[in-house]
Design an enzyme around this catalytic site. Structure first.
Site, mmCIF file in Angstrom:
data_model
loop_
_atom_site.group_PDB
_atom_site.id
_atom_site.type_symbol
_atom_site.label_atom_id
_atom_site.label_comp_id
_atom_site.label_asym_id
_atom_site.label_seq_id
_atom_site.Cartn_x
_atom_site.Cartn_y
_atom_site.Cartn_z
ATOM 1 C CE1 TYR A 45 1.835 50.477 73.403
ATOM 2 C CE2 TYR A 45 2.382 52.686 74.184
ATOM 3 C CZ TYR A 45 1.801 51.440 74.394
ATOM 4 O OH TYR A 45 1.179 51.194 75.582
ATOM 5 C CE LYS A 60 -1.805 49.982 73.943
ATOM 6 N NZ LYS A 60 -2.361 48.635 74.066
ATOM 7 C CB SER A 120 -1.323 53.977 77.012
ATOM 8 O OG SER A 120 -0.257 54.808 77.391
HETATM 9 P P1 NAD Z 1 3.764 42.773 78.058
HETATM 10 O O1 NAD Z 1 4.558 42.863 76.815
HETATM 11 O O2 NAD Z 1 4.432 42.294 79.292
HETATM 12 O O3 NAD Z 1 2.456 41.891 77.816
HETATM 13 C C1 NAD Z 1 1.807 41.824 76.569
HETATM 14 C C2 NAD Z 1 1.656 40.339 76.215
HETATM 15 O O4 NAD Z 1 1.005 40.241 74.948
HETATM 16 C C3 NAD Z 1 2.994 39.624 76.081
HETATM 17 O O5 NAD Z 1 2.983 38.490 76.916
HETATM 18 C C4 NAD Z 1 3.069 39.237 74.602
HETATM 19 O O6 NAD Z 1 3.727 37.992 74.416
HETATM 20 C C5 NAD Z 1 1.608 39.203 74.218
HETATM 21 N N1 NAD Z 1 1.332 39.454 72.799
HETATM 22 C C6 NAD Z 1 1.774 40.480 72.020
HETATM 23 N N2 NAD Z 1 1.289 40.371 70.778
HETATM 24 C C7 NAD Z 1 0.499 39.257 70.753
HETATM 25 C C8 NAD Z 1 -0.273 38.613 69.758
HETATM 26 N N3 NAD Z 1 -0.310 39.066 68.497
HETATM 27 N N4 NAD Z 1 -0.948 37.494 70.095
HETATM 28 C C9 NAD Z 1 -0.899 36.995 71.348
HETATM 29 N N5 NAD Z 1 -0.174 37.559 72.336
HETATM 30 C C10 NAD Z 1 0.515 38.684 72.033
HETATM 31 O O7 NAD Z 1 3.117 44.226 78.303
HETATM 32 P P2 NAD Z 1 2.356 44.799 79.562
HETATM 33 O O8 NAD Z 1 3.221 45.835 80.176
HETATM 34 O O9 NAD Z 1 1.818 43.700 80.399
HETATM 35 O O10 NAD Z 1 1.179 45.569 78.818
HETATM 36 C C11 NAD Z 1 -0.092 44.979 78.627
HETATM 37 C C12 NAD Z 1 -0.933 45.925 77.790
HETATM 38 O O11 NAD Z 1 -1.035 47.173 78.470
HETATM 39 C C13 NAD Z 1 -0.343 46.241 76.420
HETATM 40 O O12 NAD Z 1 -1.390 46.347 75.488
HETATM 41 C C14 NAD Z 1 0.327 47.571 76.625
HETATM 42 O O13 NAD Z 1 0.414 48.314 75.438
HETATM 43 C C15 NAD Z 1 -0.622 48.234 77.615
HETATM 44 N N6 NAD Z 1 0.027 49.270 78.416
HETATM 45 C C16 NAD Z 1 1.154 48.986 79.143
HETATM 46 C C17 NAD Z 1 1.780 49.979 79.889
HETATM 47 C C18 NAD Z 1 3.035 49.688 80.669
HETATM 48 O O14 NAD Z 1 3.673 50.626 81.137
HETATM 49 N N7 NAD Z 1 3.421 48.450 80.882
HETATM 50 C C19 NAD Z 1 1.250 51.270 79.906
HETATM 51 C C20 NAD Z 1 0.093 51.530 79.169
HETATM 52 C C21 NAD Z 1 -0.519 50.521 78.431
HETATM 53 C C1 UD1 Z 2 6.565 55.430 78.256
HETATM 54 C C2 UD1 Z 2 5.961 55.727 76.915
HETATM 55 C C3 UD1 Z 2 4.471 55.510 76.969
HETATM 56 C C4 UD1 Z 2 4.157 54.104 77.446
HETATM 57 C C5 UD1 Z 2 4.843 53.880 78.792
HETATM 58 C C6 UD1 Z 2 4.680 52.466 79.277
HETATM 59 C C7 UD1 Z 2 7.457 57.387 75.876
HETATM 60 C C8 UD1 Z 2 7.583 58.799 75.405
HETATM 61 N N1 UD1 Z 2 6.294 57.077 76.489
HETATM 62 O O1 UD1 Z 2 6.034 56.356 79.194
HETATM 63 O O2 UD1 Z 2 3.903 55.695 75.683
HETATM 64 O O3 UD1 Z 2 2.759 53.922 77.588
HETATM 65 O O4 UD1 Z 2 6.246 54.130 78.658
HETATM 66 O O5 UD1 Z 2 5.356 51.560 78.445
HETATM 67 O O6 UD1 Z 2 8.342 56.582 75.715
HETATM 68 N N2 UD1 Z 2 13.549 58.042 82.345
HETATM 69 C C9 UD1 Z 2 14.865 58.338 82.628
HETATM 70 N N3 UD1 Z 2 15.807 57.378 82.375
HETATM 71 C C10 UD1 Z 2 15.508 56.161 81.845
HETATM 72 C C11 UD1 Z 2 14.156 55.850 81.577
HETATM 73 C C12 UD1 Z 2 13.203 56.828 81.815
HETATM 74 O O7 UD1 Z 2 15.170 59.421 83.098
HETATM 75 O O8 UD1 Z 2 16.429 55.360 81.635
HETATM 76 C C13 UD1 Z 2 12.509 59.034 82.652
HETATM 77 C C14 UD1 Z 2 11.752 59.504 81.432
HETATM 78 O O9 UD1 Z 2 12.395 60.568 80.814
HETATM 79 C C15 UD1 Z 2 10.392 59.879 82.062
HETATM 80 C C16 UD1 Z 2 10.258 58.916 83.244
HETATM 81 O O10 UD1 Z 2 11.571 58.441 83.513
HETATM 82 O O11 UD1 Z 2 10.451 61.202 82.563
HETATM 83 C C17 UD1 Z 2 9.356 57.721 82.963
HETATM 84 O O12 UD1 Z 2 9.804 57.104 81.747
HETATM 85 P P1 UD1 Z 2 9.220 55.702 81.229
HETATM 86 O O13 UD1 Z 2 9.280 54.695 82.319
HETATM 87 O O14 UD1 Z 2 9.895 55.358 79.955
HETATM 88 O O15 UD1 Z 2 7.681 56.004 80.993
HETATM 89 P P2 UD1 Z 2 6.993 57.155 80.101
HETATM 90 O O16 UD1 Z 2 7.957 57.862 79.262
HETATM 91 O O17 UD1 Z 2 6.165 57.970 81.025
#
Ligand code: NAD
Ligand code: UD1
Length: 331
Positions: free
Chosen positions: A149, A153, A124
């Site tokens: 969290y 990473k 991330s």
């Molecule tokens: P998500 O929660 O939708 O998907 C993660 C999946 O992993 C879920 O289906 C959950 O059931 C499964 N899981 C969790 N722990 C497990 C375990 N111990 N064994 C087996 N399955 C398990 O999340 P996502 O948004 O699809 O994210 C996927 C990956 O990308 C994650 O590692 C997350 O940290 C990373 N990531 C996501 C974002 C984002 O904004 N969505 C941003 C940066 C990184």
């Molecule tokens: C967040 C996490 C980041 C994670 C990512 C995806 C934090 C500090 N960071 O990123 O570690 O990888 O989510 O899961 O939480 N916002 C509002 N109102 C809301 C929600 C968000 O104004 O109700 C704003 C936030 O202040 C930010 C932007 O929208 O400026 C994006 O927020 P968000 O979607 O939560 O993502 P990040 O904070 O960038």
């Protein structure tokens, strides 16, 4: 290829599985369903006409992983499984470190035992902490994460890098995602967080639906063009395509790091306006206090992925808004 996808029924994993199946890969999903539903497998089948192999299993369960690897002999792993709620990680650090770090250690151990040495890891942009400047390049310093969290990473990137130092058979690709939003155009899969969403887009779609009364915009006094936070929102379909691009570049790569973002920053209010324009629905909002741990601006320089993988995000912010709404309406 035969690809094992941990977390494959989750938000990003499900979109990636669709693209893998569409290009003819064999897909084996391992997910414990802690943050997703088994019905996602049906949706993937509906979209692609192919059913991935699915195991409801925990990556912490080494015996289960061992039998799955023995049965399917995957050539590579895309590792999405992990817990991802920033706020929850602050109140449950042990659970986050155990699930994300111990779970990955188990997975790596089983991979090695089965001679599977190719792994793509979901990292991330949070690993950059507060960047000194934007756009953020892969060679910027990492560290300064503000919650468990993010720290999982950071540590996992380090662990995977150490593993390669010890054994050159590994090929490790660390993908640093910026802010994935949007959904598959079918409306069958998308981001469906339990309870009140923490992230911006699912909050916006639920306000648009009338499930939540209004959006709280966290701060309008940041040094950005309109005072609200600026992020690199990327369509989840583009993000999924980034994984496909990586798979073609996994022979003896050592450890590679790529930003997956668009290279363009939009503010919270830009996103609200784009959503209203794309859907014709008004999103009531109020300005609230800044959220602890937020940074003013975070957007990528994605040129490394473009130059080395030939990958580039193509969807617009409006595409992202339209598809996110299409999914919310259907669910
Ligand atoms: P998500 O929660 O939708 O998907 C993660 C999946 O992993 C879920 O289906 C959950 O059931 C499964 N899981 C969790 N722990 C497990 C375990 N111990 N064994 C087996 N399955 C398990 O999340 P996502 O948004 O699809 O994210 C996927 C990956 O990308 C994650 O590692 C997350 O940290 C990373 N990531 C996501 C974002 C984002 O904004 N969505 C941003 C940066 C990184
Ligand atoms: C967040 C996490 C980041 C994670 C990512 C995806 C934090 C500090 N960071 O990123 O570690 O990888 O989510 O899961 O939480 N916002 C509002 N109102 C809301 C929600 C968000 O104004 O109700 C704003 C936030 O202040 C930010 C932007 O929208 O400026 C994006 O927020 P968000 O979607 O939560 O993502 P990040 O904070 O960038």
């Amino acid at each position: 290829m035969r690809i094992l996808v941990t977390g494959g029924t989750g938000y990003i994993g499900s979109h990636t599985c669709v693209q893998l199946l569409e290009r003819g890969d064999e897909v084996i999903i391992v997910d414990n369903l802690s943050n997703s539903k088994a019905t996602v497998v049906d949706s993937i089948e509906k979209i692609t006409g192919k059913r991935p192999v699915f195991y409801e299993a925990d990556i912490l369960d080494k015996n289960a992983l061992d039998s799955i690897f023995a049965a399917h002999k995957p050539e590579a792993v895309i590792h999405f499984a992990g817990l991802k709620a920033v706020g929850e990680s602050v109140s449950k650090p042990l659970e986050y470190y155990h699930n994300n770090i111990t779970g990955t250690l188990m997975l790596l151990d089983v991979m090695r035992a089965h001679n599977c040495f190719k792994i793509v890891f979901s990292s991330s942009a949070t690993v950059y902490g507060t960047p000194a400047s934007v756009p953020i390049r892969e060679d910027f310093p990492t560290g300064g994460t503000t919650n468990p969290y993010g720290t999982t990473k950071l540590y996992l990137e380090r662990i995977l890098s150490d593993l390669y130092v010890s054994d050159k058979r590994w090929s490790v690709v660390l993908l640093r995602y910026f802010n994935p939003i949007g959904a598959h155009e079918s409306g069958l899969i998308g981001d469906n967080p339990n309870g009140i969403p923490n992230n911006l887009m699912p909050y916006v779609t639920r306000v648009a639906k009338g499930v939540l009364p209004e959006l709280a915009v966290y701060g309008n006094d940041y040094p950005t063009h309109d005072g609200t936070g600026v992020r690199d929102f990327i369509h989840v379909e583009d993000l999924a395509a980034g994984h496909i691009a990586v798979l073609g570049h996994m022979e003896d790569v050592g450890v590679q790091v790529y930003n997956l973002g668009t290279g363009v920053g939009y503010s919270v209010l830009d996103l609200v306006n784009a959503f209203e324009k794309a859907t014709g629905i008004k999103v009531p909002y109020r300005i609230a206090e800044r959220r602890a741990g937020d940074i003013a601006e975070c957007w990528s320089d994605p040129s490394k992925a473009q130059n080395e993988l030939g990958w580039k995000a193509t969807h617009t912010l409006e595409d992202m808004c339209r598809s996110a709404w299409n999914f919310e309406k259907a669910n």
